[in-house]
Write an enzyme that holds these catalytic residues in place. Sequence first.
Site, PDB file in Angstrom:
ATOM      1  N   CYS A   2      12.599  39.707 -36.850  1.00  0.00           N
ATOM      2  CA  CYS A   2      11.613  40.620 -36.262  1.00  0.00           C
ATOM      3  C   CYS A   2      11.345  40.223 -34.815  1.00  0.00           C
ATOM      4  O   CYS A   2      11.337  39.052 -34.463  1.00  0.00           O
ATOM      5  CB  CYS A   2      10.278  40.642 -36.993  1.00  0.00           C
ATOM      6  SG  CYS A   2      10.398  41.059 -38.722  1.00  0.00           S
TER       7      CYS A   2
ATOM      8  N   GLU B  83      31.348  40.745 -41.077  1.00  0.00           N
ATOM      9  CA  GLU B  83      29.975  41.051 -40.660  1.00  0.00           C
ATOM     10  C   GLU B  83      29.862  42.332 -39.831  1.00  0.00           C
ATOM     11  O   GLU B  83      28.835  42.982 -39.848  1.00  0.00           O
ATOM     12  CB  GLU B  83      29.318  39.874 -39.948  1.00  0.00           C
ATOM     13  CG  GLU B  83      29.852  39.570 -38.576  1.00  0.00           C
ATOM     14  CD  GLU B  83      29.158  38.384 -37.922  1.00  0.00           C
ATOM     15  OE1 GLU B  83      27.955  38.209 -38.117  1.00  0.00           O
ATOM     16  OE2 GLU B  83      29.833  37.640 -37.203  1.00  0.00           O
TER      17      GLU B  83
HETATM   18  C1  F6R Z   1      27.651  35.216 -37.063  1.00  0.00           C
HETATM   19  C2  F6R Z   1      26.395  34.682 -36.595  1.00  0.00           C
HETATM   20  C3  F6R Z   1      25.585  33.862 -37.528  1.00  0.00           C
HETATM   21  C4  F6R Z   1      24.902  32.717 -36.776  1.00  0.00           C
HETATM   22  C5  F6R Z   1      23.950  31.975 -37.714  1.00  0.00           C
HETATM   23  C6  F6R Z   1      23.313  30.771 -37.033  1.00  0.00           C
HETATM   24  O1  F6R Z   1      28.305  35.920 -36.062  1.00  0.00           O
HETATM   25  O2  F6R Z   1      25.985  34.913 -35.493  1.00  0.00           O
HETATM   26  O3  F6R Z   1      26.359  33.382 -38.586  1.00  0.00           O
HETATM   27  O4  F6R Z   1      25.874  31.862 -36.275  1.00  0.00           O
HETATM   28  O5  F6R Z   1      22.955  32.842 -38.144  1.00  0.00           O
HETATM   29  O6  F6R Z   1      22.586  31.158 -35.923  1.00  0.00           O
HETATM   30  P1  F6R Z   1      22.207  30.138 -34.796  1.00  0.00           P
HETATM   31  O7  F6R Z   1      23.460  29.688 -34.142  1.00  0.00           O
HETATM   32  O8  F6R Z   1      21.331  30.915 -33.865  1.00  0.00           O
HETATM   33  O9  F6R Z   1      21.492  29.002 -35.457  1.00  0.00           O
END
Ligand code: F6R
Length: 615
Positions: A2, A495
């Site tokens: 959000c 995704e």
């Molecule tokens: C996939 C993607 C997610 C993030 C995951 C971790 O493309 O973006 O799998 O890598 O939610 O997010 P962060 O790196 O922000 O901790």
Amino acid sequence: MCGIVGYIGHREAYPIIIEGLKRLEYRGYDSAGIALFDGTDLKVSKTKGKVLDLENRVSSEISTNANLGIGHTRWATHGVPNDINAHPHYSNSGNLVIIHNGIIENYDSLKKELITRGYTFKSDTDTEVLINLIEDVKLKENVKLGKAVQIALNQVVGAYSIAVFDKNKPDEIVIARLGSPLAVGIGDDEFFIASDASPFIEYTKNAVYLEDEEMAIIRVNKGIKIRKIKDDTLVDPYVQELQMNLEQIEKGGFEHFMLKEIHEQPNAIKDTYRGRLLVKEGIIRMAGIDDNIEKFLNANRIIVVACGTSWHAGLVAEYIFEDLARIPVEVEYASEFRYRNPVITSNDVVIAISQSGETADTLAAIKLAKANGAFVFGVCNVVGSSIARETNAGAYTHAGPEIGVASTKAFTTQITVLTLIALKLAKAKGSISNSDYRYHLQELELIPEKVAKALKSDEHIKQVADIYKDARNCLYLGRGYNFPVALEGALKLKEISYIHAEGYPAAEMKHGPIALIDEQMPVVVVATKKGHYEKVVSNIQEIKSRKGKIIGIVTEGDIHVKELADHIIEVPETLEPLSPLLTTIPLQLLSYHIAVMLGKNVDQPRNLAKSVTVE
Ligand code: F6R
């Protein structure tokens, strides 16, 4: 999850909030809403759908000449995405209005208690419970809004960043944070509130980031007063100067943010190593490592904690740290690590990797590791994010804002930082020869131009995408350094295109997945010259004999895979540990083009959000 935005001051609030919500849609986009107060009328408009749907609705529904307003773009936790569950929510009296990012875990017991006290609820949300709890406290205790928010939050279990106002006190907004980010832009007698600074960068470069368990009362002409929610202690606002600019968060002529961010990778990688990689001098300069080098050198092991794509970058790090620096590495899903009573000692170094710096599970894993005495090092992209602040030391990736929900440049810049660290430690430990060390530095410096070259295959990749866009399943295979790349390629495809895809170590195929292979099954095989090439070629033979369709990601000039594969996509040659930085590029483009051809919303795939601030 959000996004929240608020404004109080002398400008018209509506355009600031609506534009701000568009910039925060990466945080959630299943419904959106806005509340505006012009001193007389409180107008609330909300809708299922995107901020654009809200904009269309608002133009026909409400007047917009208000100087006070709050807005919300939602990623549903409690209650399905619909108009009623969309934020803002207001209290039973209609006086108090709230937007909320997070989850109130004890909402059910609070709700039952409020119902016995005569409160009624329109929505299924935990947020409507919170605003009525605040109202109840305010009336019962006969206190001002700020105090009521504080007392109510002390009864709440969960995570939140909130903004609340009372229409009887239109010069004031009360905000609070626990576990979800909240920034305040400070202008001249005006204040901007947002989940990150992007909604207000054209208005002010001065921002205060609230810490966990802090709340603030913001009053026009009187400024911002920050307190600890628990014990009422006053906190001096620490005003930071923002480095971000407007161009960085616009599409710059590309059809999607994801495509822009894929193409930004040569510069992003350069920005990551700028000032750190000093090839001529043979030095890697990283303050966070220099200041703590003994911790790394004396570590029993390195534990990487991360989620999703960042976890894949951690897996690349495992190969590179063990290969070059000879330090044992374990790579953990933060969500598993935090709940499985792991053995952590003060001789462990934990590396937490996160683009957003706000991922709830990674943050909790960091806290657990710190509580057990480990030294925690953060690799984050978002400056000033919760993880960047919670870790003992760290290195930013400097990739610039990543807005497309599917991570691209964050991944390659994370690998760049991790490679720099591994090389630095290898040099300090003497586990790499001087000549090899120099060679790696030189090759790393060349990566941006090689990424740029890999990007030139875009048209060819588009043709391959067109052939396989209707596949229902897809396998991605790789070995060694290219195994995490296979996982990342599969994640990118599923995704954004919703095609089922799995990544496997190529040799594991024989232990099960090979049963899936038939003439309908595209198999993307990462088969660069240095990555166990002959063995991967044998795996390709096995697929070929079962009539699978092979898309080979190969080194320029490859001949063997070319003979076997249905299609090949070439990447420039580099050293094996650096190959993920190149082999990832065609996989990002392949997923992107397939998703576009299928008409999917590439930047905002269904059910996802960029910043996963709930566990
Ligand atoms: C996939 C993607 C997610 C993030 C995951 C971790 O493309 O973006 O799998 O890598 O939610 O997010 P962060 O790196 O922000 O901790």
